[in-house]
Design a protein around this motif. Structure first.
Motif, PDB file in Angstrom:
ATOM      1  N   THR A 289       0.830  -1.211   0.000  1.00 52.17           N
ATOM      2  CA  THR A 289       0.000   0.000   0.000  1.00 52.17           C
ATOM      3  C   THR A 289       0.861   1.257   0.000  1.00 52.17           C
ATOM      4  OG1 THR A 289      -0.170  -0.082   2.424  1.00 52.17           O
ATOM      5  CG2 THR A 289      -1.917  -1.131   1.168  1.00 52.17           C
ATOM      6  N   VAL A 290       1.951   1.259   0.793  1.00 49.87           N
ATOM      7  CA  VAL A 290       2.835   2.434   0.818  1.00 49.87           C
ATOM      8  C   VAL A 290       3.497   2.622  -0.543  1.00 49.87           C
ATOM      9  CG1 VAL A 290       4.808   3.520   1.935  1.00 49.87           C
ATOM     10  CG2 VAL A 290       3.250   2.142   3.281  1.00 49.87           C
ATOM     11  N   VAL A 291       3.977   1.534  -1.133  1.00 52.91           N
ATOM     12  CA  VAL A 291       4.655   1.627  -2.434  1.00 52.91           C
ATOM     13  C   VAL A 291       3.699   2.148  -3.501  1.00 52.91           C
ATOM     14  CG1 VAL A 291       5.652   0.246  -4.306  1.00 52.91           C
ATOM     15  CG2 VAL A 291       6.406  -0.112  -1.957  1.00 52.91           C
ATOM     16  N   ILE A 292       2.473   1.609  -3.532  1.00 53.86           N
ATOM     17  CA  ILE A 292       1.501   2.068  -4.531  1.00 53.86           C
ATOM     18  C   ILE A 292       1.190   3.550  -4.336  1.00 53.86           C
ATOM     19  CG2 ILE A 292      -0.886   1.833  -5.305  1.00 53.86           C
ATOM     20  CD1 ILE A 292      -0.665  -1.141  -4.737  1.00 53.86           C
ATOM     21  N   ALA A 293       1.027   3.955  -3.066  1.00 51.81           N
ATOM     22  CA  ALA A 293       0.720   5.353  -2.802  1.00 51.81           C
ATOM     23  C   ALA A 293       1.875   6.264  -3.208  1.00 51.81           C
ATOM     24  CB  ALA A 293       0.396   5.547  -1.324  1.00 51.81           C
ATOM     25  N   LEU A 294       3.111   5.841  -2.940  1.00 53.87           N
ATOM     26  CA  LEU A 294       4.266   6.665  -3.306  1.00 53.87           C
ATOM     27  C   LEU A 294       4.441   6.719  -4.819  1.00 53.87           C
ATOM     28  CD1 LEU A 294       6.797   5.550  -0.545  1.00 53.87           C
ATOM     29  CD2 LEU A 294       5.754   7.805  -0.792  1.00 53.87           C
ATOM     30  N   LEU A 295       4.232   5.598  -5.489  1.00 54.24           N
ATOM     31  CA  LEU A 295       4.300   5.620  -6.948  1.00 54.24           C
ATOM     32  C   LEU A 295       3.168   6.454  -7.530  1.00 54.24           C
ATOM     33  CD1 LEU A 295       5.242   1.909  -7.760  1.00 54.24           C
ATOM     34  CD2 LEU A 295       6.742   3.899  -7.649  1.00 54.24           C
ATOM     35  N   GLY A 296       2.074   6.583  -6.764  1.00 59.59           N
ATOM     36  CA  GLY A 296       0.955   7.408  -7.204  1.00 59.59           C
ATOM     37  C   GLY A 296       1.292   8.890  -7.257  1.00 59.59           C
ATOM     38  N   LEU A 297       2.447   9.283  -6.721  1.00 64.44           N
ATOM     39  CA  LEU A 297       2.860  10.687  -6.827  1.00 64.44           C
ATOM     40  C   LEU A 297       3.035  11.096  -8.280  1.00 64.44           C
ATOM     41  CD1 LEU A 297       5.502  10.924  -3.946  1.00 64.44           C
ATOM     42  CD2 LEU A 297       3.095  11.521  -3.871  1.00 64.44           C
ATOM     43  N   ALA A 298       3.173  10.113  -9.160  1.00 60.09           N
ATOM     44  CA  ALA A 298       3.291  10.423 -10.583  1.00 60.09           C
ATOM     45  C   ALA A 298       2.026  11.065 -11.127  1.00 60.09           C
ATOM     46  CB  ALA A 298       3.614   9.154 -11.366  1.00 60.09           C
ATOM     47  N   VAL A 299       0.919  10.980 -10.359  1.00 57.99           N
ATOM     48  CA  VAL A 299      -0.340  11.599 -10.789  1.00 57.99           C
ATOM     49  C   VAL A 299      -0.152  13.090 -11.034  1.00 57.99           C
ATOM     50  CG1 VAL A 299      -2.665  12.212  -9.982  1.00 57.99           C
ATOM     51  CG2 VAL A 299      -1.821   9.885  -9.705  1.00 57.99           C
ATOM     52  N   ALA A 300       0.747  13.723 -10.266  1.00 58.71           N
ATOM     53  CA  ALA A 300       0.953  15.166 -10.408  1.00 58.71           C
ATOM     54  C   ALA A 300       1.590  15.531 -11.734  1.00 58.71           C
ATOM     55  CB  ALA A 300       1.815  15.683  -9.253  1.00 58.71           C
ATOM     56  N   GLY A 301       2.249  14.575 -12.389  1.00 55.89           N
ATOM     57  CA  GLY A 301       2.875  14.860 -13.673  1.00 55.89           C
ATOM     58  C   GLY A 301       4.107  15.737 -13.581  1.00 55.89           C
ATOM     59  N   ILE A 302       4.785  15.709 -12.419  1.00 54.45           N
ATOM     60  CA  ILE A 302       5.984  16.517 -12.213  1.00 54.45           C
ATOM     61  C   ILE A 302       7.177  15.572 -12.064  1.00 54.45           C
ATOM     62  CG2 ILE A 302       7.100  18.213 -10.724  1.00 54.45           C
ATOM     63  CD1 ILE A 302       4.365  19.180  -9.908  1.00 54.45           C
ATOM     64  N   PRO A 303       8.150  15.628 -12.964  1.00 59.57           N
ATOM     65  CA  PRO A 303       9.228  14.632 -12.960  1.00 59.57           C
ATOM     66  C   PRO A 303       9.971  14.514 -11.637  1.00 59.57           C
ATOM     67  CG  PRO A 303       9.263  15.882 -15.002  1.00 59.57           C
ATOM     68  CD  PRO A 303       8.248  16.541 -14.123  1.00 59.57           C
ATOM     69  N   PHE A 304      10.343  15.641 -11.015  1.00 65.35           N
ATOM     70  CA  PHE A 304      11.130  15.531  -9.786  1.00 65.35           C
ATOM     71  C   PHE A 304      10.316  14.890  -8.665  1.00 65.35           C
ATOM     72  CE2 PHE A 304       9.099  19.625  -8.796  1.00 65.35           C
ATOM     73  CZ  PHE A 304       8.815  19.493  -7.453  1.00 65.35           C
ATOM     74  N   LEU A 305       9.000  15.103  -8.656  1.00 71.83           N
ATOM     75  CA  LEU A 305       8.160  14.490  -7.632  1.00 71.83           C
ATOM     76  C   LEU A 305       7.984  12.997  -7.903  1.00 71.83           C
ATOM     77  CD1 LEU A 305       6.472  15.035  -5.100  1.00 71.83           C
ATOM     78  CD2 LEU A 305       4.504  15.400  -6.586  1.00 71.83           C
ATOM     79  N   THR A 306       7.850  12.633  -9.165  1.00 73.03           N
ATOM     80  CA  THR A 306       7.774  11.213  -9.516  1.00 73.03           C
ATOM     81  C   THR A 306       9.042  10.489  -9.097  1.00 73.03           C
ATOM     82  OG1 THR A 306       6.357  11.736 -11.405  1.00 73.03           O
ATOM     83  CG2 THR A 306       7.475   9.605 -11.432  1.00 73.03           C
ATOM     84  N   THR A 307      10.200  11.107  -9.371  1.00 72.83           N
ATOM     85  CA  THR A 307      11.471  10.515  -8.972  1.00 72.83           C
ATOM     86  C   THR A 307      11.546  10.370  -7.460  1.00 72.83           C
ATOM     87  OG1 THR A 307      12.520  11.534 -10.893  1.00 72.83           O
ATOM     88  CG2 THR A 307      13.972  10.734  -9.157  1.00 72.83           C
ATOM     89  N   MET A 308      11.063  11.366  -6.751  1.00 65.33           N
ATOM     90  CA  MET A 308      11.056  11.318  -5.291  1.00 65.33           C
ATOM     91  C   MET A 308      10.187  10.159  -4.788  1.00 65.33           C
ATOM     92  SD  MET A 308      10.095  14.438  -2.712  1.00 65.33           S
ATOM     93  CE  MET A 308      11.059  15.526  -3.737  1.00 65.33           C
ATOM     94  N   GLY A 309       9.023  10.004  -5.401  1.00 62.58           N
ATOM     95  CA  GLY A 309       8.149   8.906  -5.014  1.00 62.58           C
ATOM     96  C   GLY A 309       8.765   7.551  -5.291  1.00 62.58           C
ATOM     97  N   VAL A 310       9.424   7.419  -6.443  1.00 60.38           N
ATOM     98  CA  VAL A 310      10.076   6.148  -6.775  1.00 60.38           C
ATOM     99  C   VAL A 310      11.196   5.851  -5.778  1.00 60.38           C
ATOM    100  CG1 VAL A 310      11.478   4.969  -8.503  1.00 60.38           C
ATOM    101  CG2 VAL A 310       9.475   6.267  -9.209  1.00 60.38           C
ATOM    102  N   ALA A 311      11.978   6.882  -5.409  1.00 56.43           N
ATOM    103  CA  ALA A 311      13.069   6.680  -4.460  1.00 56.43           C
ATOM    104  C   ALA A 311      12.547   6.236  -3.098  1.00 56.43           C
ATOM    105  CB  ALA A 311      13.878   7.975  -4.318  1.00 56.43           C
ATOM    106  N   ALA A 312      11.495   6.896  -2.617  1.00 53.67           N
ATOM    107  CA  ALA A 312      10.933   6.511  -1.325  1.00 53.67           C
ATOM    108  C   ALA A 312      10.294   5.122  -1.402  1.00 53.67           C
ATOM    109  CB  ALA A 312       9.899   7.545  -0.878  1.00 53.67           C
ATOM    110  N   ALA A 313       9.632   4.819  -2.528  1.00 53.02           N
ATOM    111  CA  ALA A 313       9.028   3.495  -2.701  1.00 53.02           C
ATOM    112  C   ALA A 313      10.102   2.414  -2.711  1.00 53.02           C
ATOM    113  CB  ALA A 313       8.220   3.448  -3.996  1.00 53.02           C
ATOM    114  N   LEU A 314      11.256   2.723  -3.287  1.00 49.09           N
ATOM    115  CA  LEU A 314      12.368   1.768  -3.274  1.00 49.09           C
ATOM    116  C   LEU A 314      12.799   1.463  -1.851  1.00 49.09           C
ATOM    117  CD1 LEU A 314      14.646   0.160  -4.689  1.00 49.09           C
ATOM    118  CD2 LEU A 314      15.986   2.281  -4.698  1.00 49.09           C
ATOM    119  N   GLY A 315      12.876   2.516  -1.005  1.00 45.54           N
ATOM    120  CA  GLY A 315      13.238   2.304   0.389  1.00 45.54           C
ATOM    121  C   GLY A 315      12.241   1.411   1.114  1.00 45.54           C
ATOM    122  N   VAL A 316      10.946   1.605   0.835  1.00 41.39           N
ATOM    123  CA  VAL A 316       9.912   0.774   1.474  1.00 41.39           C
ATOM    124  C   VAL A 316       9.986  -0.653   0.962  1.00 41.39           C
ATOM    125  CG1 VAL A 316       7.435   0.457   1.769  1.00 41.39           C
ATOM    126  CG2 VAL A 316       8.405   2.754   1.853  1.00 41.39           C
TER     127      VAL A 316
END
Length: 899
Positions: A289-316
């Motif tokens: 659930t945490v990984v899906i939610a963090l990857l969902g940051l891509a909804v904003a369509g902002i590259p740096f935020l998507t990258t941030m979500g992927v990085a945090a999802a990787l940690g989880v």
């Protein structure tokens, strides 16, 4: 899932040395590669396709002098003196000449130049030397920063007389967040909580070690990824903060379950396997659930935020991987030393036992459940009120620490020139068709000076090619204020006017405009992201708890927690209450992506606590049937672990607040508040009250939805069922069934109480209203039944997918040649062949062929083959099936056991 985790946990326990060695090698490899190959972080916030970003990209091509980052030298003379004197002019001129010779400097603006306006303060005491650079912030070298600082120091010495020179600007800012010793306080608190909970130093240290190892691997991989994509400095810190918190929690869940099982008498290896299967299933659910939610940051369509979500999802994801592999290995290393010690008797005289705090708490919460619900909902709603004034912005130099060059320069500029000089806007004009580019730019600048909110227009000039005009607009307000955002909208509103009046297109850009666009796009993404998260929570929890009200209640509680966290964050970081106590150096706004980060991370954590607490309550309800007793017993058994996990989460997040960077501090604060509210107010108080209010209505799905909704076994119930049936029925049978029941959409039984014991190689004939449904159940095609069922040694419905490869289903109603299909199934080594409506095979030649195959089945390997057939009239298949065939009439209530 639970069966796979059971095997994985047992394998990790047996190969503990290899598992530990592999993780150490992965850590060393990731860390070493990151140290050698990382390219550093990139804090360039951009939104491709936005007006400000497109204009900035255009400036990089046609006017690079104003598209990079910039530095500032601010000269301030003592009160009673003026900066505009011949001596000061000469000293500043020498400094300007030296600055212009630096490699990365594009140009230098002398404040005393006749073409420059607004570079000397209104009181005459300050002069601002603007130093635009050729490169972006991330490319500014330490040598350039040192030279800028040295020239500023030399200018201060040359002017003398008590004058001061501040060297700052974006080029000298330091927004990269760093770990400080304060963050270690969170780990110390976590250690103390674990020691108090487990009364064992080995048990207490283990979750910390595994969490730190997981964070180390994720950090190495994140920095290694800078080879292929830009990553902001916030991403690694966010991964550290979240990875530590969830890593400790996930290990805690497995360790707690393992110790409980050891106390019940299980041996170490079996306990490790079961803990991995049961608590590990909950860990995978929570992590997913945490990984899906963090990857969902891509909804904003902002590259740096998507990258941030992927990085945090990787940690989880790595925290989950460590929990289900390394933790079982370490549990195996510890052996029986993790077995809880039996409490020692301190008194010989009996005394009345006091009820545990958990029982008192849940009884208080459920004594008047409606009152509890109203008080909590109203209280959290009030706490969320400040969230209405939450201001979003990207951090600027005003958020730097006091005493830093960038912050001191920011404050001096705001004091002597006005806050708008710290965030000037740039208006670009397409003047390629103009015959008077200088005059056109000046006319546009003259109109812009008249707009409300404009403090000054100090610069208006075409580029050297004369195709693009640059107009610098200084707002009257600070870069992160609402008024500056309104000014940007006002400037953009003039685009059609300038196109009609002068035939030129204009655009608004600059770092401040980019930040405003980022905040606006993130704000607009909150609703779709919220819908995604809320919808996901409803579906996932319905899959886990097979209930409608439990997901609705859980999601409503999550929204209350999010609202309270937003309210507290706005109360401190926007309104400024208590900011000094938390070492908050800048108030008025919070970083733009805080809301979406908070919603994503808190969603996963809230679902974690929900699953761990409510699954125990549901388990007790299913076994006991009394909803109120189940609430109390389930709460008491699960509350200790939930409390410990929440305290650890809160401590880890709160530790990043006192000394955290301006970017991380509000995120950490909001997560700490959110975890506290969600765990202690919502999950441990509101949830029991709502369940008590609903009673039996809290549990159950409409039959039509229950059949269509997949099952997610988050607590490993399937494994418990499988282990219970491991030695049943005691003989090797093709089909073993006990108390099978299947209901239709209206809850009416299709078949009920069915018991079967069919030996290998035997034939079962089913007839009656429920025969077809039972046949497909035995074939692994129907899974929404209750009761115990093993087919070809596989427990159903857990292994339905695996069984389907060994079972051939032949619908005789539609088959042209059922005998040929049976022969093909025998050739593929099917262990069970089921024929539906076999009495509809009327042709004599087909019946003869089928009779021979059923009488003497021969599989390719020579193993026994079993048959299950259905018919409408058993007399019509008497000549087809063997004389030893077992007949079972299947009605809506069938209690006979067939052997």
């Amino acid at each position: 899932m639970s069966s796979f985790l059971y095997r994985l946990g047992r394998a990790a326990a047996r190969a503990r040395v290899l598992v530990l060695a592999l993780w150490v090698v992965v850590l060393a490899a990731a860390g070493g590669a990151a140290l050698l190959a990382n390219q550093g972080t990139d804090d360039t916030f951009a939104i491709p396709g936005s007006e400000s970003q497109d204009a900035l990209d255009h400036l990089k091509r046609v006017f690079p002098e104003v598209s990079g980052t910039s530095a500032q030298l601010v000269l301030v003379v003592p009160e009673g003196h003026k900066a505009d004197t011949p001596a000061v002019r000469a000293a500043v001129g020498q400094a300007v000449t030296r600055l212009g010779k630096l490699d990365q400097v594009a140009t230098v603006v002398n404040p005393f130049d006749g073409n420059v306006r607004g570079a000397v303060s209104a009181d005459g005491r300050a002069a601002l030397v603007a130093v635009p650079l050729k490169v972006q912030l991330t490319a500014v070298t330490p040598a350039t920063k040192a030279q800028l600082t040295a020239i500023g120091h030399d200018l201060q010495t040359a002017v003398g007389g008590g004058a001061s020179v501040h060297a700052g600007g974006d080029a000298l800012s330091n927004r990269v967040p760093k770990l400080s010793p304060t963050e270690g306080i969170g780990l110390v608190i976590a250690l103390l909580v674990l020691v108090l909970m487990f009364r064992s130093l080995i048990a207490a240290v283990m979750p910390l070690v595994t969490a730190i190892l997981g964070v180390g691997v994720s950090m190495g991989l994140i920095y290694l990824a800078t080879l292929v994509t830009p990553i902001s400095s916030t991403a690694p810190m966010l991964a550290v903060m979240i990875g530590l918190a969830v890593g400790i929690d996930y290990a805690l869940f497995l360790l707690s379950r393992h110790r409980d099982q050891l106390a019940d008498g299980l041996d170490v290896e079996e306990s490790v396997a079961r803990a991995t299967a049961t608590a590990g299933s909950a860990v995978i659910f929570a992590g997913l659930t945490v990984v899906i939610a963090l990857l969902g940051l891509a909804v904003a369509g902002i590259p740096f935020l998507t990258t941030m979500g992927v990085a945090a999802a990787l940690g989880v994801a790595l925290a989950v991987g460590v929990a289900v592999t390394l933790v079982p290995a370490l549990l195996s290393f510890a052996g029986t030393r993790l077995r809880p010690r039996a409490p020692r008797k301190r008194r010989r005289t009996p005394r009345r036992a006091k009820p545990p705090v958990a029982r008192w708490w849940v009884r208080t919460a459920t004594k008047a459940p409606l009152v509890t619900v109203i008080v909590i909902v109203a209280g959290l709603a009030v706490c969320a009120v400040p969230a209405l004034g939450l201001r979003l912005a990207l951090p600027d130099n005003g958020a730097e620490e006091h005493g830093s060059p960038a912050r001191d320069t920011y404050d001096v500029v705001a004091e002597h020139f006005g806050p708008g000089y710290n965030g000037p806007l740039i208006v670009t004009a397409d003047i390629i068709t103009s015959t008077d580019p200088v005059g056109l730019v000046n006319r546009i600048a003259g109109e812009l000076r008249q707009l409300p909110g404009v403090a000054s227009v100090p610069l208006a000039t075409p580029n050297p090619k004369g195709d693009t005009g640059i107009i610098q607009v200084v707002p009257t307000t600070a870069p992160d204020s609402a008024e500056t955002g309104e000014l940007v909208s006002r400037l953009r509103g003039q685009e059609q006017h300038f196109l009609d009046a002068y035939g030129t297109r204009t655009a608004v850009t600059g770092i401040t405009a980019v930040g405003i666009d980022v905040s606006a796009q993130l704000g607009s993404a909150l609703l779709p992201f919220g819908v995604l998260v809320v919808g996901l929570s409803l579906v996932l929890l319905a899959m886990v708890f097979r209930s409608i009200w439990v997901p609705v209640k859980a999601t409503a509680g999550y929204l209350l927690s999010v609202g309270a966290a937003f309210g507290a964050t706005s109360f401190v970081f926007v309104q400024g209450h208590g900011a000094g106590a938390l070492n908050v150096t800048h108030t008025g706004s919070v970083i733009s992506f805080l809301p979406i980060i908070l919603m994503g991370v808190l969603f996963g954590l809230a679902m974690d606590y929900e699953v761990f607490l409510v699954s125990r309550i549901r388990e007790d309800y299913v076994h006991g049937g009394d909803p109120h007793h189940a609430i109390e017993s389930g709460f008491v058994s699960a509350s200790r672990v939930v409390v410990a996990a929440a305290v650890i989460m809160f401590a880890v997040f709160a530790a990043f607040v006192p000394e955290g960077s301006a970017t991380i501090k509000p995120i950490a604060f909001s997560l700490a508040v959110g975890v506290f509210v969600d765990a202690f107010v919502v999950r441990m108080t509101l949830v029991p009250a709502v369940l008590a209010l609903l009673g039996r209505r809290a549990w159950g799905l409409p039959p039509w939805l229950d059949r269509r909704l997949p099952v997610f076994d988050a607590e490993g119930d399937a494994l418990v069922h499988e282990l219970r049936l491991a030695d049943w029925p005691g003989t090797d049978e093709a089909i073993s069934a006990r108390d099978l029941r299947l209901e239709d959409d209206r809850g009416r039984p299709v078949y009920d109480g069915v018991g079967i014991h069919l030996p290998r190689g035997g034939t079962l004939v089913l007839h009656g209203a429920g025969a077809g449904a039972l046949l497909h159940t035995l074939a692994g095609r129907v899974t929404k039944f209750t009761g115990d069922l093993k087919v070809l040694g596989r427990v159903l419905p857990q292994h339905s997918h695996a069984l389907r490869r060994e079972v051939a289903v032949i619908p005789c109603r539609r088959a042209a040649d059922p005998g040929r299909q049976v022969a093909e199934a025998l050739a593929t080594d099917a262990g069970l062949i089921v024929l539906d409506d076999v009495d509809l095979v009327l042709r004599t030649d087909l019946r003869d062929h089928l009779r021979r195959l059923l009488a003497e089945p021969r599989s390719r390997s020579g193993g026994p083959v079993s048959f299950v057939v259905t018919c409408q009239d058993p007399d019509r298949v008497a000549d087809l099936v063997p004389a030893t065939a077992v007949h079972l009439p299947v009605r809506s209530a069938q209690f006979a056991e067939v052997r």
